[in-house]
Write an enzyme that holds these catalytic residues in place. Structure first.
Site, PDB file in Angstrom:
ATOM      1  N   ASP A   1     -10.679  -2.245  12.148  1.00  8.48           N
ATOM      2  CA  ASP A   1      -9.653  -3.165  11.637  1.00  8.48           C
ATOM      3  C   ASP A   1      -9.210  -4.157  12.700  1.00  8.48           C
ATOM      4  O   ASP A   1      -9.206  -5.372  12.489  1.00  8.48           O
ATOM      5  CB  ASP A   1      -8.444  -2.387  11.105  1.00  8.48           C
ATOM      6  CG  ASP A   1      -8.735  -1.774   9.739  1.00  8.48           C
ATOM      7  OD1 ASP A   1      -9.874  -1.927   9.247  1.00  8.48           O
ATOM      8  OD2 ASP A   1      -7.824  -1.149   9.171  1.00  8.48           O
TER       9      ASP A   1
ATOM     10  N   ASP B   1       0.811  -1.222   0.000  1.00 11.67           N
ATOM     11  CA  ASP B   1       0.000   0.000   0.000  1.00 11.67           C
ATOM     12  C   ASP B   1       0.845   1.274   0.000  1.00 11.67           C
ATOM     13  O   ASP B   1       0.446   2.287  -0.573  1.00 11.67           O
ATOM     14  CB  ASP B   1      -0.964   0.007   1.193  1.00 11.67           C
ATOM     15  CG  ASP B   1      -2.192  -0.851   0.909  1.00 11.67           C
ATOM     16  OD1 ASP B   1      -2.167  -1.601  -0.080  1.00 11.67           O
ATOM     17  OD2 ASP B   1      -3.170  -0.766   1.676  1.00 11.67           O
TER      18      ASP B   1
ATOM     19  N   GLN C   1     -12.707   7.517   5.234  1.00 11.52           N
ATOM     20  CA  GLN C   1     -11.650   7.984   4.322  1.00 11.52           C
ATOM     21  C   GLN C   1     -12.143   9.077   3.377  1.00 11.52           C
ATOM     22  O   GLN C   1     -11.351   9.856   2.864  1.00 11.52           O
ATOM     23  CB  GLN C   1     -11.082   6.814   3.524  1.00 11.52           C
ATOM     24  CG  GLN C   1     -10.133   5.957   4.365  1.00 11.52           C
ATOM     25  CD  GLN C   1      -9.619   4.752   3.607  1.00 11.52           C
ATOM     26  OE1 GLN C   1      -9.903   4.586   2.428  1.00 11.52           O
ATOM     27  NE2 GLN C   1      -8.858   3.916   4.281  1.00 11.52           N
TER      28      GLN C   1
ATOM     29  N   ARG D   1     -15.798  -8.319   4.753  1.00  8.41           N
ATOM     30  CA  ARG D   1     -15.168  -8.978   5.895  1.00  8.41           C
ATOM     31  C   ARG D   1     -16.163  -9.695   6.804  1.00  8.41           C
ATOM     32  O   ARG D   1     -15.795 -10.649   7.491  1.00  8.41           O
ATOM     33  CB  ARG D   1     -14.348  -7.958   6.707  1.00  8.41           C
ATOM     34  CG  ARG D   1     -13.071  -7.574   5.993  1.00  8.41           C
ATOM     35  CD  ARG D   1     -12.275  -6.518   6.722  1.00  8.41           C
ATOM     36  NE  ARG D   1     -10.929  -6.420   6.154  1.00  8.41           N
ATOM     37  CZ  ARG D   1     -10.059  -5.470   6.456  1.00  8.41           C
ATOM     38  NH1 ARG D   1     -10.381  -4.528   7.307  1.00  8.41           N
ATOM     39  NH2 ARG D   1      -8.857  -5.458   5.898  1.00  8.41           N
TER      40      ARG D   1
ATOM     41  N   ARG E   1      -5.741  -8.834   6.542  1.00 13.26           N
ATOM     42  CA  ARG E   1      -6.173  -8.996   7.935  1.00 13.26           C
ATOM     43  C   ARG E   1      -6.841 -10.356   8.184  1.00 13.26           C
ATOM     44  O   ARG E   1      -6.750 -10.900   9.283  1.00 13.26           O
ATOM     45  CB  ARG E   1      -7.089  -7.851   8.371  1.00 13.26           C
ATOM     46  CG  ARG E   1      -6.387  -6.528   8.290  1.00 13.26           C
ATOM     47  CD  ARG E   1      -6.913  -5.472   9.225  1.00 13.26           C
ATOM     48  NE  ARG E   1      -6.206  -4.234   8.935  1.00 13.26           N
ATOM     49  CZ  ARG E   1      -4.955  -3.970   9.313  1.00 13.26           C
ATOM     50  NH1 ARG E   1      -4.279  -4.837  10.044  1.00 13.26           N
ATOM     51  NH2 ARG E   1      -4.377  -2.839   8.980  1.00 13.26           N
TER      52      ARG E   1
ATOM     53  N   GLU F   1     -11.249  -4.590   2.145  1.00 10.55           N
ATOM     54  CA  GLU F   1     -10.517  -5.379   1.164  1.00 10.55           C
ATOM     55  C   GLU F   1     -11.375  -6.497   0.572  1.00 10.55           C
ATOM     56  O   GLU F   1     -11.220  -6.899  -0.569  1.00 10.55           O
ATOM     57  CB  GLU F   1      -9.250  -5.953   1.792  1.00 10.55           C
ATOM     58  CG  GLU F   1      -8.085  -4.978   1.874  1.00 10.55           C
ATOM     59  CD  GLU F   1      -8.180  -3.981   3.026  1.00 10.55           C
ATOM     60  OE1 GLU F   1      -9.287  -3.775   3.576  1.00 10.55           O
ATOM     61  OE2 GLU F   1      -7.135  -3.388   3.363  1.00 10.55           O
TER      62      GLU F   1
ATOM     63  N   ASN G   1      -4.958  -2.005  -4.226  1.00  9.86           N
ATOM     64  CA  ASN G   1      -6.166  -2.101  -3.403  1.00  9.86           C
ATOM     65  C   ASN G   1      -6.005  -1.203  -2.176  1.00  9.86           C
ATOM     66  O   ASN G   1      -6.472  -1.524  -1.090  1.00  9.86           O
ATOM     67  CB  ASN G   1      -6.410  -3.553  -2.991  1.00  9.86           C
ATOM     68  CG  ASN G   1      -7.844  -3.780  -2.497  1.00  9.86           C
ATOM     69  OD1 ASN G   1      -8.689  -2.897  -2.596  1.00  9.86           O
ATOM     70  ND2 ASN G   1      -8.098  -4.964  -1.965  1.00  9.86           N
TER      71      ASN G   1
END
Ligand code: DC
Length: 648
Positions: A317, A50, A172, A348, A391, A345, A93
């Protein structure tokens, strides 16, 4: 690329992990440094997929970035918008790259095309684009409406009304607007139309903007105002904190596997919200210790992890780690207010539910929650799918601490934020067999054979002291100068490759076995500063699938948590005889009487010395090899290993 990693059954976790830099801080600092007036040196930047995406994008739009080595970078700021006015940018990503860059590029007066991996094209960006369009930015979708890829054109921007943006899909979007708007030089206002999620990430943004000279006025979590006339200025040298989300796996390991596990690089002073993960562990009964720059976790005093029902909106997270920790709790656990999991991602919530069910857990999932009931016995040998989500891969490693082997598919996906994750996890959890004993007990040979039989790594700690003595002598350092010798030990350019021992690339396999080097090793091994200098280096040998560690203080100091400890000995007469045979076989002169006397004197010296004396640990199993051949001694140690190590 490995297509899977098999973690062995594990029962114990302890040690210290130096965390890689925070992804959230790294990518924000890179962008702020790029926009600022002046040069910024960023130290301890995260080296991962990243951040590489962000570095490459900045270079493409004309920002001067130089790697200084050791994860430090010099960024020559543009003092405003990017000089490069036409670019194709690939964002992988990386949400922390694409969102803030989109906003910044939209205000940069150029023509840019932005794309990512297929999953990135499924991750929403519509709320941010809507916000940018409200002030006149020209941002267009070239694929599906509301999602990347995007094309950006120069536009006239007007800031006459507040920008209205949603806060409940991704924080974000707000971070992106906040970081980009100072480029206009005008007063800008942002109003949230829905409640803001993941607030601690906005705190990181505001904190770092302030460090680069721009302050934001905030009314609750509802309205944000950036007064006009402010611009970013380099603060000079900045440090990136350790990754608090990445810390969660190790802290949880410490709690499930006994501990203590210490993570360095985050602590009381951290600006990352994910350090609050430690509080969640505390509600499960964990014992947590905070330092300015470390957090340490160990199992509950009661030995039992308590069930929880928590709103985890502030740590989305790190919360994934709790979903796996729930397997070890004393009752059903509920993770609430985590709707953002669905647009990360991977989805989840679905991913975690699917994989936890494979292990035998009962899982309930909803739009914004997941409930996990613990299992009495986790199903062994399950292959966990990771959905290209770092993760997912990292948190499911904890399953092995239930004493069951687990396979993690596509483990390379951890490179997004933590390229050496599985090595680090091995350093605190891999099984260790510590073998100690007096000189010439044959422990070196036995230890090596046991390692080979089990497919484990092997640490010959005596060789490190021998190498230190040799390196010191070669560098002209007096062996009684403790500080100087410790300096040599700390810098030791030693390498073990198979049977070969290398020092600064040269083969010293035979040289370190010379009599004078043995005497020198014994001298430097008695120095506390030298032992301290070699401490972490020896700990780093703890790796999957396991380690056999040979030497004086393996079970007492270096690996006190070793699952199997063996004290290998033999009568002085038997040892002298073995040594005698060895010498004769090599065609060297030998005197039985002198050898025996020498050994007895050495035993006495070793037992009497104040630093790491020769002594059997209370929890070590004694193996007297006086009547045993080498094969029998190996078999005896293997039998102990079988009894003490977690079952395969
Ligand atoms: O096992 P060896 O002969 O290669 O060890 C060399 C010297 O280092 C010897 O004097 C013992 C000492 N030593 C030590 O103090 N601690 C260790 N863990 C290993 C060796």
């Amino acid at each position: 690329m490995m297509d899977h990693i098999d973690l062995p059954a594990l029962t114990q976790a302890s040690g210290t992990i130096r965390l890689p830099g925070s992804k959230s801080i790294s990518n924000r600092m890179l962008l702020l440094a790029a926009l600022a007036a002046g040069e910024t040196e960023i130290r301890d930047l995260l080296d991962s997929d990243d951040t590489r995406v962000m570095l490459a994008a900045l270079q493409k739009v004309g920002v001067g970035v130089t790697a200084l080595g050791n994860n430090a970078y010099r960024v020559v700021g543009c003092a405003g918008v990017f000089p490069g006015k036409d670019a194709d940018l690939f964002m992988g990503n990386a949400g922390t790259a694409i969102r803030p860059l989109t906003a910044t590029l939209a205000l940069s007066g150029g023509h840019y095309r932005i794309s990512g991996v297929p999953r990135m094209h499924e991750r929403p960006i519509g709320d941010l684009v809507d916000g940018l369009r409200q002030i006149g930015c020209d941002v267009r979708y070239t694929g599906n409406d509301g999602y990347p890829p995007l094309e950006i054109f120069p536009a006239d921007v007007k800031l006459d009304a507040p920008i209205r943006v949603r806060g409940d899909v991704s924080s974000q979007f707000l971070t992106a607007l906040l970081m980009a708007l100072p480029l206009t030089g005008e007063t800008a206002m942002i109003e949230m139309t829905t409640p803001l999620i993941s607030k601690p990430y906005i705190e990181i943004t505001l904190n770092l903007m302030a460090r680069f000279g721009v302050t934001v006025e905030r009314v609750d979590w509802q309205r944000f105002t950036i007064a006009g006339g402010q611009s970013y200025r380099s603060p000079g040298i900045v440090h990136v904190e350790g990754d608090a989300s990445g810390a969660s796996y190790f802290l949880a390991a410490g709690v499930i596997g006994g501990g203590p596990v210490r993570v360095e690089g985050v602590g009381r002073q951290s600006i990352q919200g994910d350090v609050r993960f430690a509080d969640a562990l505390e509600t499960m009964g964990a014992q947590i210790t905070w330092g300015d720059n470390f957090i340490e976790a160990r199992a509950p005093a009661t030995g039992k992890l308590k069930a929880f029902d928590l709103d985890l909106n502030h740590i989305p997270d790190a919360a994934m780690t709790l979903a796996v920790a729930a397997l070890f709790a004393d009752g059903p656990c509920r993770l609430r207010n985590i709707a953002s999991w669905r647009v990360k991602e991977t989805d989840r919530i679905t991913a975690m539910a699917t994989e936890l069910r494979k292990l035998g857990a009962t899982v309930e999932e909803g739009a914004d929650f997941i409930a996990v009931s613990p299992v009495s016995t986790i199903k062994p040998g399950v292959a966990i799918d990771t959905y290209d989500d770092h993760r997912v891969a990292m948190c499911f490693a904890l399953v092995a601490l239930g004493g069951v082997p687990v396979r993690i598919n596509d483990p390379g996906c951890v490179a997004k934020t933590f390229p050496h994750y599985f090595d680090a996890f091995g350093e605190i959890t891999a099984p260790v067999i510590a073998i100690d004993g007096p000189s010439a007990s044959g422990k070196g040979t036995v230890a090596q054979r046991v390692a080979a039989a089990l497919g484990f790594h092997f640490l010959d700690s005596g060789a490190l002291y021998r190498l230190t003595a040799l390196a010191a002598l070669r560098a002209g350092v007096a062996l009684d100068d403790e500080v100087a010798v410790a300096g040599v030990a700390a810098q030791l350019a030693a390498e073990f490759s198979g049977e070969q021992v290398l020092l600064a690339g040269a083969d010293v396999t035979a040289a370190i076995r010379a009599e004078d080097i043995g005497v020198g090793a014994s001298k430097v091994a008695a120095m506390p500063a030298v032992r301290a200098a070699l401490f972490s280096r020896q700990r780093a040998y703890r790796r999957f699938p396991g380690l056999v560690a040979d030497g004086r203080d393996m079970g007492s100091v270096i690996f006190p948590e070793a699952q199997a400890k063996v004290f290998l000995t033999a009568s002085a007469a038997a040892r002298a005889e073995r040594r005698y045979k060895q010498l004769i076989d090599k065609g060297m002169p030998a005197n039985m009487h002198a050898l025996l006397q020498d050994l007895q004197e050495r035993d006495a010296r070793d037992a009497a010395r104040s630093v790491a004396p020769l002594r059997q640990c209370d929890d070590a199993v004694l193996v007297d090899t006086t009547p045993l051949g080498i094969e029998e001694a190996v078999a005896a140690v293997l039998e102990i290993a079988q009894r003490k190590l977690p079952r395969k």
